[in-house]
Design a protein around this motif. Structure first.
Motif, PDB file in Angstrom:
ATOM      1  N   LEU A  96     -10.223  -9.329 125.244  1.00  8.58           N
ATOM      2  CA  LEU A  96      -9.698 -10.657 124.940  1.00  8.58           C
ATOM      3  C   LEU A  96      -8.206 -10.551 124.626  1.00  8.58           C
ATOM      4  O   LEU A  96      -7.807  -9.825 123.714  1.00  8.58           O
ATOM      5  CB  LEU A  96     -10.436 -11.251 123.736  1.00  8.58           C
ATOM      6  CG  LEU A  96      -9.837 -12.503 123.089  1.00  8.58           C
ATOM      7  CD1 LEU A  96      -9.836 -13.673 124.068  1.00  8.58           C
ATOM      8  CD2 LEU A  96     -10.617 -12.859 121.823  1.00  8.58           C
ATOM      9  N   LEU A  97      -7.395 -11.261 125.388  1.00 11.47           N
ATOM     10  CA  LEU A  97      -5.961 -11.374 125.142  1.00 11.47           C
ATOM     11  C   LEU A  97      -5.655 -12.831 124.855  1.00 11.47           C
ATOM     12  O   LEU A  97      -5.870 -13.698 125.705  1.00 11.47           O
ATOM     13  CB  LEU A  97      -5.169 -10.906 126.370  1.00 11.47           C
ATOM     14  CG  LEU A  97      -3.664 -11.220 126.390  1.00 11.47           C
ATOM     15  CD1 LEU A  97      -2.930 -10.498 125.264  1.00 11.47           C
ATOM     16  CD2 LEU A  97      -3.060 -10.863 127.760  1.00 11.47           C
ATOM     17  N   SER A  98      -5.180 -13.123 123.646  1.00 10.23           N
ATOM     18  CA  SER A  98      -4.784 -14.490 123.294  1.00 10.23           C
ATOM     19  C   SER A  98      -3.269 -14.584 123.337  1.00 10.23           C
ATOM     20  O   SER A  98      -2.571 -13.798 122.683  1.00 10.23           O
ATOM     21  CB  SER A  98      -5.293 -14.847 121.894  1.00 10.23           C
ATOM     22  OG  SER A  98      -4.902 -16.166 121.544  1.00 10.23           O
ATOM     23  N   ILE A  99      -2.767 -15.541 124.108  1.00  9.30           N
ATOM     24  CA  ILE A  99      -1.327 -15.758 124.238  1.00  9.30           C
ATOM     25  C   ILE A  99      -0.971 -17.076 123.565  1.00  9.30           C
ATOM     26  O   ILE A  99      -1.537 -18.124 123.903  1.00  9.30           O
ATOM     27  CB  ILE A  99      -0.906 -15.769 125.716  1.00  9.30           C
ATOM     28  CG1 ILE A  99      -1.151 -14.392 126.343  1.00  9.30           C
ATOM     29  CG2 ILE A  99       0.562 -16.170 125.858  1.00  9.30           C
ATOM     30  CD1 ILE A  99      -0.914 -14.335 127.848  1.00  9.30           C
ATOM     31  N   ASN A 100      -0.074 -17.013 122.587  1.00 14.18           N
ATOM     32  CA  ASN A 100       0.311 -18.206 121.831  1.00 14.18           C
ATOM     33  C   ASN A 100       1.812 -18.244 121.614  1.00 14.18           C
ATOM     34  O   ASN A 100       2.488 -17.225 121.727  1.00 14.18           O
ATOM     35  CB  ASN A 100      -0.394 -18.234 120.472  1.00 14.18           C
ATOM     36  CG  ASN A 100      -1.891 -18.449 120.591  1.00 14.18           C
ATOM     37  OD1 ASN A 100      -2.632 -17.526 120.915  1.00 14.18           O
ATOM     38  ND2 ASN A 100      -2.338 -19.655 120.337  1.00 14.18           N
ATOM     39  N   GLY A 101       2.322 -19.423 121.283  1.00 15.75           N
ATOM     40  CA  GLY A 101       3.731 -19.575 120.955  1.00 15.75           C
ATOM     41  C   GLY A 101       3.947 -19.530 119.449  1.00 15.75           C
ATOM     42  O   GLY A 101       3.167 -20.111 118.690  1.00 15.75           O
ATOM     43  N   ILE A 148       6.048 -20.997 117.555  1.00 19.18           N
ATOM     44  CA  ILE A 148       6.324 -22.276 116.914  1.00 19.18           C
ATOM     45  C   ILE A 148       5.610 -23.426 117.635  1.00 19.18           C
ATOM     46  O   ILE A 148       6.095 -24.560 117.674  1.00 19.18           O
ATOM     47  CB  ILE A 148       7.847 -22.550 116.834  1.00 19.18           C
ATOM     48  CG1 ILE A 148       8.492 -22.453 118.232  1.00 19.18           C
ATOM     49  CG2 ILE A 148       8.519 -21.583 115.874  1.00 19.18           C
ATOM     50  CD1 ILE A 148       9.956 -22.887 118.256  1.00 19.18           C
ATOM     51  N   ASP A 149       4.448 -23.140 118.175  1.00 14.43           N
ATOM     52  CA  ASP A 149       3.672 -24.148 118.897  1.00 14.43           C
ATOM     53  C   ASP A 149       2.982 -25.073 117.887  1.00 14.43           C
ATOM     54  O   ASP A 149       2.093 -24.647 117.156  1.00 14.43           O
ATOM     55  CB  ASP A 149       2.627 -23.459 119.779  1.00 14.43           C
ATOM     56  CG  ASP A 149       1.843 -24.439 120.642  1.00 14.43           C
ATOM     57  OD1 ASP A 149       2.022 -25.669 120.471  1.00 14.43           O
ATOM     58  OD2 ASP A 149       1.052 -23.971 121.474  1.00 14.43           O
ATOM     59  N   PRO A 150       3.350 -26.360 117.836  1.00 14.05           N
ATOM     60  CA  PRO A 150       2.724 -27.258 116.864  1.00 14.05           C
ATOM     61  C   PRO A 150       1.269 -27.564 117.187  1.00 14.05           C
ATOM     62  O   PRO A 150       0.531 -28.027 116.314  1.00 14.05           O
ATOM     63  CB  PRO A 150       3.581 -28.526 116.951  1.00 14.05           C
ATOM     64  CG  PRO A 150       4.142 -28.500 118.343  1.00 14.05           C
ATOM     65  CD  PRO A 150       4.360 -27.050 118.658  1.00 14.05           C
ATOM     66  N   LEU A 200      -3.531 -10.058 120.273  1.00 10.46           N
ATOM     67  CA  LEU A 200      -2.878 -11.352 120.082  1.00 10.46           C
ATOM     68  C   LEU A 200      -1.415 -11.186 120.438  1.00 10.46           C
ATOM     69  O   LEU A 200      -0.696 -10.411 119.802  1.00 10.46           O
ATOM     70  CB  LEU A 200      -3.009 -11.817 118.627  1.00 10.46           C
ATOM     71  CG  LEU A 200      -2.181 -13.058 118.238  1.00 10.46           C
ATOM     72  CD1 LEU A 200      -2.601 -14.277 119.067  1.00 10.46           C
ATOM     73  CD2 LEU A 200      -2.308 -13.343 116.746  1.00 10.46           C
ATOM     74  N   HIS A 201      -0.977 -11.902 121.466  1.00  8.44           N
ATOM     75  CA  HIS A 201       0.418 -11.845 121.883  1.00  8.44           C
ATOM     76  C   HIS A 201       1.091 -13.147 121.491  1.00  8.44           C
ATOM     77  O   HIS A 201       0.783 -14.216 122.044  1.00  8.44           O
ATOM     78  CB  HIS A 201       0.530 -11.629 123.397  1.00  8.44           C
ATOM     79  CG  HIS A 201       1.944 -11.675 123.897  1.00  8.44           C
ATOM     80  ND1 HIS A 201       2.883 -10.730 123.574  1.00  8.44           N
ATOM     81  CD2 HIS A 201       2.582 -12.589 124.692  1.00  8.44           C
ATOM     82  CE1 HIS A 201       4.034 -11.026 124.143  1.00  8.44           C
ATOM     83  NE2 HIS A 201       3.873 -12.160 124.831  1.00  8.44           N
ATOM     84  N   VAL A 202       1.999 -13.088 120.521  1.00  3.31           N
ATOM     85  CA  VAL A 202       2.720 -14.270 120.065  1.00  3.31           C
ATOM     86  C   VAL A 202       4.117 -14.244 120.677  1.00  3.31           C
ATOM     87  O   VAL A 202       4.900 -13.320 120.443  1.00  3.31           O
ATOM     88  CB  VAL A 202       2.805 -14.313 118.528  1.00  3.31           C
ATOM     89  CG1 VAL A 202       3.623 -15.518 118.085  1.00  3.31           C
ATOM     90  CG2 VAL A 202       1.408 -14.372 117.920  1.00  3.31           C
ATOM     91  N   GLN A 203       4.432 -15.267 121.459  1.00  2.00           N
ATOM     92  CA  GLN A 203       5.731 -15.369 122.126  1.00  2.00           C
ATOM     93  C   GLN A 203       6.779 -15.831 121.105  1.00  2.00           C
ATOM     94  O   GLN A 203       6.664 -16.927 120.557  1.00  2.00           O
ATOM     95  CB  GLN A 203       5.645 -16.368 123.283  1.00  2.00           C
ATOM     96  CG  GLN A 203       4.545 -16.059 124.289  1.00  2.00           C
ATOM     97  CD  GLN A 203       4.272 -17.234 125.218  1.00  2.00           C
ATOM     98  OE1 GLN A 203       4.479 -17.139 126.410  1.00  2.00           O
ATOM     99  NE2 GLN A 203       3.804 -18.348 124.671  1.00  2.00           N
ATOM    100  N   PRO A 210       7.061 -16.683 131.685  1.00  2.00           N
ATOM    101  CA  PRO A 210       6.737 -15.871 132.865  1.00  2.00           C
ATOM    102  C   PRO A 210       6.306 -14.449 132.518  1.00  2.00           C
ATOM    103  O   PRO A 210       5.375 -13.915 133.118  1.00  2.00           O
ATOM    104  CB  PRO A 210       8.042 -15.887 133.666  1.00  2.00           C
ATOM    105  CG  PRO A 210       8.720 -17.161 133.262  1.00  2.00           C
ATOM    106  CD  PRO A 210       8.379 -17.352 131.811  1.00  2.00           C
ATOM    107  N   GLU A 211       6.989 -13.838 131.540  1.00  2.00           N
ATOM    108  CA  GLU A 211       6.618 -12.466 131.176  1.00  2.00           C
ATOM    109  C   GLU A 211       5.226 -12.398 130.549  1.00  2.00           C
ATOM    110  O   GLU A 211       4.558 -11.365 130.619  1.00  2.00           O
ATOM    111  CB  GLU A 211       7.659 -11.861 130.232  1.00  2.00           C
ATOM    112  CG  GLU A 211       7.952 -12.668 128.988  1.00  2.00           C
ATOM    113  CD  GLU A 211       9.144 -13.593 129.141  1.00  2.00           C
ATOM    114  OE1 GLU A 211       9.868 -13.776 128.126  1.00  2.00           O
ATOM    115  OE2 GLU A 211       9.355 -14.117 130.251  1.00  2.00           O
ATOM    116  N   SER A 212       4.782 -13.504 129.946  1.00  2.00           N
ATOM    117  CA  SER A 212       3.429 -13.535 129.383  1.00  2.00           C
ATOM    118  C   SER A 212       2.383 -13.596 130.490  1.00  2.00           C
ATOM    119  O   SER A 212       1.291 -13.029 130.365  1.00  2.00           O
ATOM    120  CB  SER A 212       3.272 -14.724 128.437  1.00  2.00           C
ATOM    121  OG  SER A 212       4.127 -14.597 127.317  1.00  2.00           O
TER     122      SER A 212
END
Length: 340
Positions: free
Chosen positions: A274-279, A281-283, A312-315, A324-326
Motif C-alpha cells: 500500500l502506497l498512500s500519496i497525499n499533499g 497542505i491538502d485541505p 506514506l508519501h507526503v508531497q 508528476p514525480e509522485s
C-alpha cells in the motif's frame, strides 16, 4: 527477536477484531444481487504501439459499466493489470495518459467511468459532476443507491470479476490507483476485496471523523456543495455546520466517519503493498486525520510483519493534486510488487 509485550498483543487482537467487523459490515452494506456480467468487448484499436479495447459489463441490474483496457501491442500472455479510478468530474478518457504509461511499463491498464460520470451520465462526458451531485441529493431524499464513493467500490469488485474472465490478465496480479474521489474508492475497494494485490490511493486517504471534530470538513463538502446546500434547505437548516454534515453523511454514506472511516478501512489492506500519496497542505485530506490513518496502517502492517509494504508519501507544500514525480513513484511501486 524480542517478544511483544502482552499489552501490544491485546491491542493488535482488538485491532484485528474491529477490522473484521468493518469489512463484513461494509460488504453487507454493499451487497446486492449479482447479475450475469453480460460483457461486451469491441474490436481492439492499435495506435502508437498500444492496443486499446473498449468493453462494458453489468455491475447490477440497470447499471452498465463502460471501460477501456490499454496494453502494449507486443504484450503476450497474462499480464498484471492496474485499475485506474478518476476523481469527481472526470471520466475514463481523462486517464488515457496514465493508462498509456502503465501499458508501456508492461501492464494491462484499465479505467472505468464512475457512476453518473462520462458515458454513464445522461448528458455525456460534458456533464462533469452535475449528475453525480444530483444523484447524491437523490440519495439523501429517497435512500436510493450509494453514489458517494460506495457504489464504485461495488463496481470495482465486479470489474475484477470481468478481468478474471480475460485471457490476457493475471488475476493474481491486480493493482488499483485512484485520485481524490477515486483515491477513497481505491482504499475502500482494496479493504474489502483481497483480489486487489497492490493499492495506491492518491489524495484520498483521510479521517472524516477528525475533519468533523476539528472544523475541517468544508473542503470535502465543496466537492458536492450543491447537494449539501439543497439537503440543508430541505431540512430547514439555514446555517449548516458539522452537526448537519453528520446528518448528511449518515444518509448518503452511512459509516463514513465511523466504522468505514479511513483509520478503520485502510489497515484492512495489510499485508498487501500500500502506497498512500497525499499533499502536505491538502485541505481535503487534513494532515492530523491522515496521520491517524497512517498510524493505524503502520500498526496493522507491523503486526503482519510487513512494515516495508506500507509507505506514506507526503508531497511537500502541495495541496489537492498529484505531482508528476509522485506518479513515477506510483508506477515504480506497481513495478516493484506486480512485476510486469
Amino acid at each position: 527477536m524480542p517478544r511483544l509485550p502482552l499489552a501490544a498483543f491485546a491491542f493488535f487482537a482488538v485491532l484485528a477484531a474491529h477490522a473484521a467487523d468493518s469489512r463484513s459490515a461494509f460488504l453487507k452494506l454493499l451487497d446486492r444481487p449479482r447479475v450475469p456480467l453480460a460483457a461486451d468487448v469491441s474490436p481492439p484499436v492499435t495506435r502508437d504501439a498500444l492496443v486499446e479495447t473498449a468493453f462494458s459489463f453489468d455491475a447490477e441490474a440497470g447499471e452498465r459499466v463502460p471501460g477501456l483496457l490499454v496494453k502494449s501491442a507486443t504484450s503476450n500472455g497474462r499480464r498484471p493489470v492496474v485499475i485506474v479510478l478518476h476523481g469527481t468530474g472526470g471520466n475514463k478518457e481523462s486517464q488515457r495518459a496514465l493508462l498509456a504509461e502503465l501499458a508501456r511499463d508492461g501492464f494491462a491498464a484499465v479505467a472505468i467511468d464512475g457512476r453518473f460520470h462520462g458515458a454513464r451520465a445522461k448528458a455525456g462526458k460534458e456533464a462533469k459532476s452535475a449528475e453525480y451531485v444530483g444523484a447524491i441529493l437523490e440519495r439523501f431524499r429517497t435512500g436510493r443507491g450509494y453514489p458517494f464513493f460506495y457504489d464504485t467500490a461495488w463496481d470495482v469488485m465486479r470489474l475484477i470479476d470481468y478481468l478474471e474472465t480475460r485471457a490476457d490478465v493475471d488475476p493474481r496480479r491486480i493493482g488499483a490507483i485512484g485520485f481524490s474521489k477515486g483515491g477513497i474508492e481505491t482504499y475502500l475497494a482494496a479493504a474489502i476485496d483481497p483480489r486487489i494485490a497492490v493499492a495506491v490511493p492518491c489524495i484520498g486517504v483521510q479521517s472524516f471523523r477528525w475533519a468533523l471534530e476539528n472544523n475541517s470538513w468544508q473542503s470535502r463538502i465543496e466537492t458536492v456543495q450543491a447537494a449539501f446546500n439543497a439537503a440543508a434547505k430541505d431540512s430547514g437548516v439555514a446555517h449548516p455546520g458539522a452537526e448537519f454534515v453528520r446528518t448528511f453523511y449518515d444518509r448518503v454514506a452511512p459509516g463514513i466517519y465511523g466504522e468505514f472511516d479511513g483509520p478503520a478501512m485502510v489497515p484492512l489492506i495489510a499485508p498487501r503493498p500500500l502506497l498512500s500519496i497525499n499533499g502536505e497542505i491538502d485541505p481535503r485530506t487534513p494532515g492530523p486525520g491522515l496521520k491517524e490513518c497512517a498510524d493505524a496502517a503502520r500498526a496493522a502492517y507491523r503486526a503482519a510483519g510487513a512494515d516495508d509494504r506500507f509507505v506514506l508519501h507526503v508531497q511537500p507544500a502541495t495541496a489537492h493534486k498529484v505531482l508528476p514525480e509522485s506518479l513515477v513513484l506510483a508506477r515504480d511501486w506497481f513495478k516493484r510488487w506486480l512485476k510486469p
